[in-house]
Design an enzyme around this catalytic site. Sequence first.
Site, mmCIF file in Angstrom:
data_model
loop_
_atom_site.group_PDB
_atom_site.id
_atom_site.type_symbol
_atom_site.label_atom_id
_atom_site.label_comp_id
_atom_site.label_asym_id
_atom_site.label_seq_id
_atom_site.Cartn_x
_atom_site.Cartn_y
_atom_site.Cartn_z
ATOM 1 N N GLU A 12 -8.285 -1.232 -1.749
ATOM 2 C CA GLU A 12 -8.998 -1.599 -0.519
ATOM 3 C C GLU A 12 -8.663 -0.644 0.627
ATOM 4 O O GLU A 12 -9.306 -0.665 1.671
ATOM 5 C CB GLU A 12 -8.668 -3.052 -0.131
ATOM 6 C CG GLU A 12 -7.224 -3.341 0.270
ATOM 7 C CD GLU A 12 -6.245 -3.466 -0.905
ATOM 8 O OE1 GLU A 12 -6.563 -3.019 -2.033
ATOM 9 O OE2 GLU A 12 -5.129 -3.985 -0.689
ATOM 10 N N SER B 45 1.724 -0.319 -8.457
ATOM 11 C CA SER B 45 3.183 -0.439 -8.349
ATOM 12 C C SER B 45 3.741 -1.312 -9.479
ATOM 13 O O SER B 45 3.018 -2.117 -10.074
ATOM 14 C CB SER B 45 3.537 -1.047 -6.995
ATOM 15 O OG SER B 45 2.950 -2.324 -6.881
ATOM 16 N N CYS C 280 2.504 9.245 -8.186
ATOM 17 C CA CYS C 280 3.358 8.576 -9.167
ATOM 18 C C CYS C 280 4.127 9.589 -10.001
ATOM 19 O O CYS C 280 5.063 9.244 -10.687
ATOM 20 C CB CYS C 280 2.532 7.697 -10.079
ATOM 21 S SG CYS C 280 1.385 8.660 -11.053
ATOM 22 N N GLU D 79 11.571 3.056 -5.522
ATOM 23 C CA GLU D 79 10.503 4.054 -5.397
ATOM 24 C C GLU D 79 10.120 4.103 -3.919
ATOM 25 O O GLU D 79 9.616 3.125 -3.371
ATOM 26 C CB GLU D 79 9.280 3.647 -6.227
ATOM 27 C CG GLU D 79 8.161 4.670 -6.117
ATOM 28 C CD GLU D 79 6.866 4.254 -6.809
ATOM 29 O OE1 GLU D 79 6.510 3.064 -6.777
ATOM 30 O OE2 GLU D 79 6.216 5.139 -7.372
#
Length: 500
Positions: A177, A227, A282, A383
């Site tokens: 989004e 994630s 990533c 992360e």
Amino acid sequence: MTRIVNHWIGGKAVEGASGTYGPVTDPATGAVTTKVAFASVDEVDAAVAAAKEAWATWRHSSLAQRTSILFTFRALLDAHRDEIAELITAEHGKVHSDALGEVARGLEIVDLACGISVQLKGELSTQVASRVDVSSIRQPLGVVAGITPFNFPAMVPMWMFPLAIACGNTFVLKPSEKDPSASVRLAELMAEAGLPDGVFNVVHGDKVAVDRLLDHPDVKAVSFVGSTPIARYIHTTASANGKRVQALGGAKNHMLVLPDADLDAAADAAVSAAYGSAGERCMAISAVVAVGSIGDELVEKIRERAEKIKIGPGNDPTSEMGPLITAAHRDKVASYVAGAAAEGAEVVLDGTGHTVDGFEDGHWIGISLLDKVPVDARAYTDEIFGPVLCVLRVGTYEDGVDLINASPFGNGTAIFTRDGGAARRFQLEIEAGMVGVNVPIPVPVGYHSFGGWKDSLFGDHHIYGNDGTHFYTRGKVVTTRWPDPADAPSSVDLGFPRNH
Ligand code: NAD
């Protein structure tokens, strides 16, 4: 007037009916430029219904028809590279050259899908018993869904829908989004390429839309990239609902630098892979593991290079690194740098508080470099997904491998060395799905699959390549006998069929 991004259902733009919208921000200015419609359960149901109706015909489409559409789509995508890259930059913030790279890597999967006829070729064994042949074929699943992250708003959807559609499925995409426009443009280009209405649909939204896709009885499979906590949730929920799932999660990618490595090349690679796309990849390198006595020299070489990175708006051709996706994310990234010293790290470069003249409300953060980071520091265990590179020091190759293998993540990893034997050992010993030897971001080409291990992927299949074709199809084995008039007459035999 604020621009509105609508859903794409049944081959046309469909205005949001839920009355709920999300803001889309230009990360370089901080201004809300666009509103994106958030789908209700009913709107997701409408998209799935359109996909189900289209599947009744699409499943029987010829490979020739599918590949012809995909080749046309490929040409359109090629012609619209710049336009799609501009849409990405306007909503994600990454620099134009980086956005073009994303489109190019998505295009590789379209290339793969254009060759689907070869991948879907079945197997045939003749005369397995007297006058009996056996063939193995693969068939589409039906309606499949894709749920994608903000950081590659064009490439990651293209990891999924070209191959799924080429395999004879119909597709419902729920893109991020935060930067929804690129996916709608891809849907328009698919329609322009001749794709029948309803084969590819895009619904926007949040958890409401995602949860409906996970629950919907007509959705047969779910591809997710995002994630780790959400990937785990998607895998658990969709599996419990009887769906096939591949859920790719987050990462902490290590680069092991051995003492014999070319340190200039290693520093160039570390800086490119850590700070490219502001670390919002990533496959970004977020931890350099320096072996032996090279640590000080390597950190100095990284610092020299990192300091020169030009930060600015993504649509300025002189910018090398853009802003972060949201102000909240920028603040979260900054908190790791702010807390690093108290956790025992040496802060070599501190990028917090960075601003860009004329763009004071943008989501900026500068380059951060943390040295001698303890393995229990949050800057290492979490992360961060920003331009923060941690350097860890170890004594030996074995210590480095142990450190990397102890990480819960296992997406990509790299070794920098001139020693072929060490590199070969590393390939075999390291617990990660993608390995680079003197290559810092080892994103596989389209015809080799992409995927991590451990908390970086939940499910059995990596994405695209042969795994992708396998994921988007089901196997069927057909055993055939055509009796010959010369055969002995048939008779009842209750024994288990044997081949002879
Ligand atoms: P995210 O997990 O927040 O969102 C991904 C998708 O899930 C979005 O479409 C979002 O709308 C939806 N979502 C978010 N929260 C949800 C919830 N509670 N319930 C249901 N759906 C929800 O990820 P992001 O911030 O958009 O993307 C960054 C993350 O994606 C990073 O962790 C990055 O490592 C990861 N990523 C992984 C890969 C890979 O190949 N392994 C590739 C790209 C990005």
